[in-house]
Each structure stands twice: as structure tokens, then as C-alpha cells.
Scaffold this motif. Structure first.
Motif, PDB file in Angstrom:
ATOM      1  N   ALA A   1       3.482   4.303 -35.202  1.00  0.00           N
ATOM      2  CA  ALA A   1       2.819   3.220 -35.751  1.00  0.00           C
ATOM      3  C   ALA A   1       1.372   3.014 -35.484  1.00  0.00           C
ATOM      4  O   ALA A   1       0.771   2.468 -36.388  1.00  0.00           O
ATOM      5  CB  ALA A   1       3.653   1.992 -35.176  1.00  0.00           C
ATOM      6  N   LEU A   2       0.899   3.616 -34.452  1.00  0.00           N
ATOM      7  CA  LEU A   2      -0.649   3.703 -34.206  1.00  0.00           C
ATOM      8  C   LEU A   2      -1.345   4.583 -34.850  1.00  0.00           C
ATOM      9  O   LEU A   2      -2.521   4.497 -35.128  1.00  0.00           O
ATOM     10  CB  LEU A   2      -0.661   3.736 -32.740  1.00  0.00           C
ATOM     11  CG  LEU A   2      -0.364   2.685 -31.830  1.00  0.00           C
ATOM     12  CD1 LEU A   2      -0.518   2.820 -30.360  1.00  0.00           C
ATOM     13  CD2 LEU A   2      -0.925   1.148 -32.198  1.00  0.00           C
ATOM     14  N   LEU A   3      -0.923   5.736 -35.350  1.00  0.00           N
ATOM     15  CA  LEU A   3      -1.360   6.584 -36.042  1.00  0.00           C
ATOM     16  C   LEU A   3      -1.874   6.094 -37.488  1.00  0.00           C
ATOM     17  O   LEU A   3      -1.063   5.434 -38.257  1.00  0.00           O
ATOM     18  CB  LEU A   3      -0.481   7.964 -36.513  1.00  0.00           C
ATOM     19  CG  LEU A   3      -0.344   8.719 -35.321  1.00  0.00           C
ATOM     20  CD1 LEU A   3       0.887   9.929 -35.660  1.00  0.00           C
ATOM     21  CD2 LEU A   3      -1.414   9.408 -34.702  1.00  0.00           C
TER      22      LEU A   3
ATOM     23  N   SER B   1       2.331  11.687 -44.969  1.00  0.00           N
ATOM     24  CA  SER B   1       3.517  11.754 -45.743  1.00  0.00           C
ATOM     25  C   SER B   1       3.533  12.474 -46.926  1.00  0.00           C
ATOM     26  O   SER B   1       4.419  12.435 -47.788  1.00  0.00           O
ATOM     27  CB  SER B   1       3.832   9.965 -45.898  1.00  0.00           C
ATOM     28  OG  SER B   1       2.935   9.632 -46.557  1.00  0.00           O
ATOM     29  N   GLY B   2       2.829  13.480 -46.928  1.00  0.00           N
ATOM     30  CA  GLY B   2       2.766  14.627 -47.801  1.00  0.00           C
ATOM     31  C   GLY B   2       2.057  14.245 -48.993  1.00  0.00           C
ATOM     32  O   GLY B   2       2.307  15.428 -50.043  1.00  0.00           O
TER      33      GLY B   2
ATOM     34  N   GLU C   1       6.884  12.983 -36.675  1.00  0.00           N
ATOM     35  CA  GLU C   1       8.285  13.555 -37.216  1.00  0.00           C
ATOM     36  C   GLU C   1       8.771  12.864 -38.423  1.00  0.00           C
ATOM     37  O   GLU C   1       9.177  13.503 -39.482  1.00  0.00           O
ATOM     38  CB  GLU C   1       9.113  13.606 -36.219  1.00  0.00           C
ATOM     39  CG  GLU C   1      10.519  14.131 -36.578  1.00  0.00           C
ATOM     40  CD  GLU C   1      11.583  14.188 -35.347  1.00  0.00           C
ATOM     41  OE1 GLU C   1      12.667  14.600 -35.681  1.00  0.00           O
ATOM     42  OE2 GLU C   1      11.110  13.537 -34.340  1.00  0.00           O
ATOM     43  N   ALA C   2       8.595  11.346 -38.430  1.00  0.00           N
ATOM     44  CA  ALA C   2       8.804  10.687 -39.548  1.00  0.00           C
ATOM     45  C   ALA C   2       7.914  10.724 -40.728  1.00  0.00           C
ATOM     46  O   ALA C   2       8.296  10.859 -41.805  1.00  0.00           O
ATOM     47  CB  ALA C   2       8.599   9.191 -39.031  1.00  0.00           C
ATOM     48  N   SER C   3       6.458  11.059 -40.619  1.00  0.00           N
ATOM     49  CA  SER C   3       5.965  11.532 -41.903  1.00  0.00           C
ATOM     50  C   SER C   3       6.153  12.781 -42.336  1.00  0.00           C
ATOM     51  O   SER C   3       6.301  12.800 -43.693  1.00  0.00           O
ATOM     52  CB  SER C   3       4.306  11.452 -41.471  1.00  0.00           C
ATOM     53  OG  SER C   3       3.923  10.213 -41.008  1.00  0.00           O
ATOM     54  N   ILE C   4       6.659  13.676 -41.428  1.00  0.00           N
ATOM     55  CA  ILE C   4       7.096  15.039 -42.030  1.00  0.00           C
ATOM     56  C   ILE C   4       8.572  14.854 -42.837  1.00  0.00           C
ATOM     57  O   ILE C   4       8.594  15.480 -43.912  1.00  0.00           O
ATOM     58  CB  ILE C   4       7.107  15.967 -41.029  1.00  0.00           C
ATOM     59  CG1 ILE C   4       5.818  16.516 -40.648  1.00  0.00           C
ATOM     60  CG2 ILE C   4       7.888  17.206 -41.365  1.00  0.00           C
ATOM     61  CD1 ILE C   4       4.806  17.300 -41.710  1.00  0.00           C
ATOM     62  N   ALA C   5       9.174  14.120 -42.387  1.00  0.00           N
ATOM     63  CA  ALA C   5      10.452  13.888 -42.966  1.00  0.00           C
ATOM     64  C   ALA C   5      10.414  13.223 -44.262  1.00  0.00           C
ATOM     65  O   ALA C   5      10.916  13.413 -45.218  1.00  0.00           O
ATOM     66  CB  ALA C   5      11.377  13.170 -41.953  1.00  0.00           C
ATOM     67  N   ARG C   6       9.275  12.171 -44.355  1.00  0.00           N
ATOM     68  CA  ARG C   6       9.028  11.779 -45.617  1.00  0.00           C
ATOM     69  C   ARG C   6       8.804  12.872 -46.704  1.00  0.00           C
ATOM     70  O   ARG C   6       8.633  12.831 -47.894  1.00  0.00           O
ATOM     71  CB  ARG C   6       8.201  10.518 -45.534  1.00  0.00           C
ATOM     72  CG  ARG C   6       8.538   9.276 -44.973  1.00  0.00           C
ATOM     73  CD  ARG C   6       7.898   8.229 -45.355  1.00  0.00           C
ATOM     74  NE  ARG C   6       7.887   7.955 -46.506  1.00  0.00           N
ATOM     75  CZ  ARG C   6       6.839   7.233 -47.269  1.00  0.00           C
ATOM     76  NH1 ARG C   6       5.645   6.848 -46.690  1.00  0.00           N
ATOM     77  NH2 ARG C   6       7.106   6.707 -48.455  1.00  0.00           N
ATOM     78  N   GLY C   7       7.665  13.708 -46.196  1.00  0.00           N
ATOM     79  CA  GLY C   7       7.016  14.669 -47.130  1.00  0.00           C
ATOM     80  C   GLY C   7       8.163  15.523 -47.612  1.00  0.00           C
ATOM     81  O   GLY C   7       8.178  16.009 -48.983  1.00  0.00           O
TER      82      GLY C   7
ATOM     83  N   GLN D   1       5.536  23.996 -47.394  1.00  0.00           N
ATOM     84  CA  GLN D   1       6.345  24.107 -46.201  1.00  0.00           C
ATOM     85  C   GLN D   1       6.049  22.880 -45.202  1.00  0.00           C
ATOM     86  O   GLN D   1       4.862  23.228 -44.674  1.00  0.00           O
ATOM     87  CB  GLN D   1       5.976  25.511 -45.674  1.00  0.00           C
ATOM     88  CG  GLN D   1       6.684  26.632 -46.451  1.00  0.00           C
ATOM     89  CD  GLN D   1       6.278  27.973 -45.833  1.00  0.00           C
ATOM     90  OE1 GLN D   1       6.311  28.111 -44.600  1.00  0.00           O
ATOM     91  NE2 GLN D   1       5.457  28.934 -46.577  1.00  0.00           N
ATOM     92  N   PHE D   2       6.699  22.011 -44.905  1.00  0.00           N
ATOM     93  CA  PHE D   2       6.352  21.007 -44.145  1.00  0.00           C
ATOM     94  C   PHE D   2       7.058  21.261 -42.622  1.00  0.00           C
ATOM     95  O   PHE D   2       8.073  21.596 -42.306  1.00  0.00           O
ATOM     96  CB  PHE D   2       7.106  19.571 -44.481  1.00  0.00           C
ATOM     97  CG  PHE D   2       6.405  18.909 -45.713  1.00  0.00           C
ATOM     98  CD1 PHE D   2       5.317  18.106 -45.840  1.00  0.00           C
ATOM     99  CD2 PHE D   2       7.169  19.228 -47.106  1.00  0.00           C
ATOM    100  CE1 PHE D   2       4.973  17.793 -46.844  1.00  0.00           C
ATOM    101  CE2 PHE D   2       6.361  18.588 -48.057  1.00  0.00           C
ATOM    102  CZ  PHE D   2       5.314  17.807 -48.069  1.00  0.00           C
TER     103      PHE D   2
END
Length: 284
Positions: free
Chosen positions: A75-77, A118-119, A149-155, A196-197
Motif C-alpha cells: 500500500a505504501l509503495l 503493474s506491468g 508480489e501483487a503488482s507482479i501478479a497483475r502484470g 517474463q514477470f
């Protein structure tokens, strides 16, 4: 369980979260940016039925929980991004890649998007190169990393809202590279497979294997202190090929920050390695 939650600096709950962010990512929240903490963590407070940052900090310190800490750090990023952000810079990258490849069309160019959020940045590059290449053999290898990890999952999912998809994408690109699923737009598999994420902590994790021709690290180092910035510059220099290029954000520079890079005489606003890698800074 989280192995440790840093003891807070003076300042109550907000300082607990600032310390957590710094220990996990190397990013610093100075006094001028601490207003972001309460705004960013409101959804976490609501989800956990808490009324204040002090309550959340007390709960985290009393019973450290990795999942909660991960949620707070995410959340802070600052994950601000968009498709084809500063499009002229990406066009310059494409021009540089063509020059780096030269007449050797069989040479596989390698690009790293560090701090990809998020990609949108690496997917923009994938679109750009796919539109320019005569065949898939000429496409560069694109690796995209982020600490979240959440951002990579979105990408990897390539799923974006109507608002996100309209930021930077023309209607032609929207229709060519995405399809609608409910209220969202989802990148076609042929686009996502070209990136490749990977989850990666730029400060502490082992860097991707091999060397890169271009590294994009835009608007990431803004939030690091001088010592941590030198550390990251030294690490990036170790995996950039001689003659390769580093791409920073519009408000960032290597001047006065590191001796590992210098402004490129050919590509304005981009940077090239000097060969002067500070091993001590890279290992710090």
C-alpha cells in the motif's frame, strides 16, 4: 511469521510503517511524504476493522504477521504508472535497441524493466517492438521485476480497468492487443508471453542472470537515500553490458550520485556504464 518488525522512530504509528517500508525496500519516507501513510493505509484499516494507524501499528508489533506487513508495504509503495508513459523515451529506447543490434539481426537484445509496478511499462515495450519487428526472432527478451508480489501478479494477468487502459493507449492499440472481459481489458496471451514477470527486491535479492543491453529503472531511485542509491546504481552497472544503456525517470540523474554511469553522448537523457563499478557499494 515475520521475522522482525523494525522498532519505530519517534512519531507513533506512522513511524512504524515508515521503518517497515525502509527495512523491506530501502525506500525512505521523509517528513514531507508521511502524509501518504494515512491515505494509503485507509483500505487496510477498513479491512481489519481498526480506527487508527496507532491501532494497526500496535497490532503488528504485538503479533508480527508477514501477510499484514506485505499488505502494508504494498500500500505504501508508489505504483504510479501508465501505458507508454513518456512515450518519447520509449521511442528513444527502440532507436537505441536498433543501433545496438546493428546489422546482426540474429542478436537477441535483452531488456530489464526494474520496478515495473503493474506491468504497463514492459507491456508497452512488448507492443512497440512487436509492431516494429519483421518476425518474432527479432523481438528482444524483456524481463520485468517489482518488489510487490501483487503488482507482479497483475502484470502476469494483464488485466486493467477502463481508466488504466485509456491512459496512454490509442484505440488502435487497445483493439489490437487487448480484449474486453466484463468491465476490464485483458492483454492477449501473445502479448503477455513476451514479458517474463518476476518478483525481485532491487536492493537485496540476486539480480537476474546474465547481462542486459538496456535497463529501465524509472522513478524508483527517487525514494532512496544517497547511500542506497549508490548501492543500486552499482548493482545495475554489474549487469549492464558495455555499451548498454540505463533509462531513469525524468526527474532522476546519475550526476553526483555515482561514478558507475555517465550521460550518453548519443542518446539524450539516457546513461551508459563507465566501467567503474564500486564493488563495496554493490555489496553494501
Amino acid at each position: 511469521m515475520l521475522s522482525a518488525v523494525p522498532r519505530p522512530r519517534a512519531g507513533g504509528g506512522a513511524s512504524v510503517f515508515a521503518s517497515l517500508l525502509e527495512s523491506r525496500t530501502g525506500q525512505e519516507l521523509d517528513a514531507g511524504r508521511e502524509w501518504r501513510i494515512e491515505t494509503a493505509l485507509k483500505p487496510v484499516l477498513r479491512e481489519r476493522g481498526l480506527d487508527s494507524l496507532d491501532q494497526l501499528a500496535a497490532a503488528l508489533l504485538a503479533a508480527p504477521d508477514k501477510a499484514v506487513a506485505d499488505q502494508i508495504v504494498d500500500a505504501l509503495l508508489n505504483q504510479e504508472t501508465s501505458f507508454f508513459r513518456d512515450a518519447a523515451v520509449l521511442d528513444l529506447v527502440a532507436q537505441a535497441v536498433a543501433a545496438l543490434r546493428g546489422t546482426d539481426l540474429n542478436r537477441r537484445i535483452r531488456i530489464w524493466s526494474a520496478g515495473c509496478s503493474s506491468g504497463q511499462e514492459p507491456l508497452s515495450l512488448a507492443m512497440l517492438f512487436a509492431e516494429q519487428a519483421a518476425d518474432d526472432d527479432q523481438l528482444p527478451e524483456i524481463i520485468a521485476t517489482d518488489i510487490s508480489e501483487a503488482s507482479i501478479a497483475r502484470g502476469r494477468a494483464g488485466r486493467y480497468s477502463q481508466f488504466e487502459i485509456q491512459r496512454g493507449l490509442s484505440v488502435r492499440r487497445m483493439m489490437r492487443w487487448f480484449e474486453t472481459v466484463g468491465d476490464d481489458w485483458v492483454a492477449r496471451a501473445e502479448l503477455v508471453r513476451r514479458v517474463q514477470f518476476r518478483q525481485l527486491n532491487l536492493v537485496a535479492d540476486p539480480l537476474p542472470i546474465g547481462r542486459f543491453d538496456v535497463i529501465l529503472c524509472r522513478n524508483v531511485l527517487l525514494y532512496f537515500g544517497p547511500a542506497m542509491r549508490r548501492h543500486v546504481f552499482a548493482r545495475l552497472a554489474e549487469v549492464l553490458r558495455p555499451g548498454g544503456l540505463l533509462v531513469l525517470g525524468a526527474g532522476e540523474t546519475v550526476i553526483g550520485q555515482t561514478e558507475a554511469f555517465r550521460p550518453s553522448p548519443t542518446y539524450r537523457g539516457l546513461y551508459e556504464p563507465t566501467g567503474m563499478i564500486d564493488k563495496d557499494a554493490a555489496a553494501a
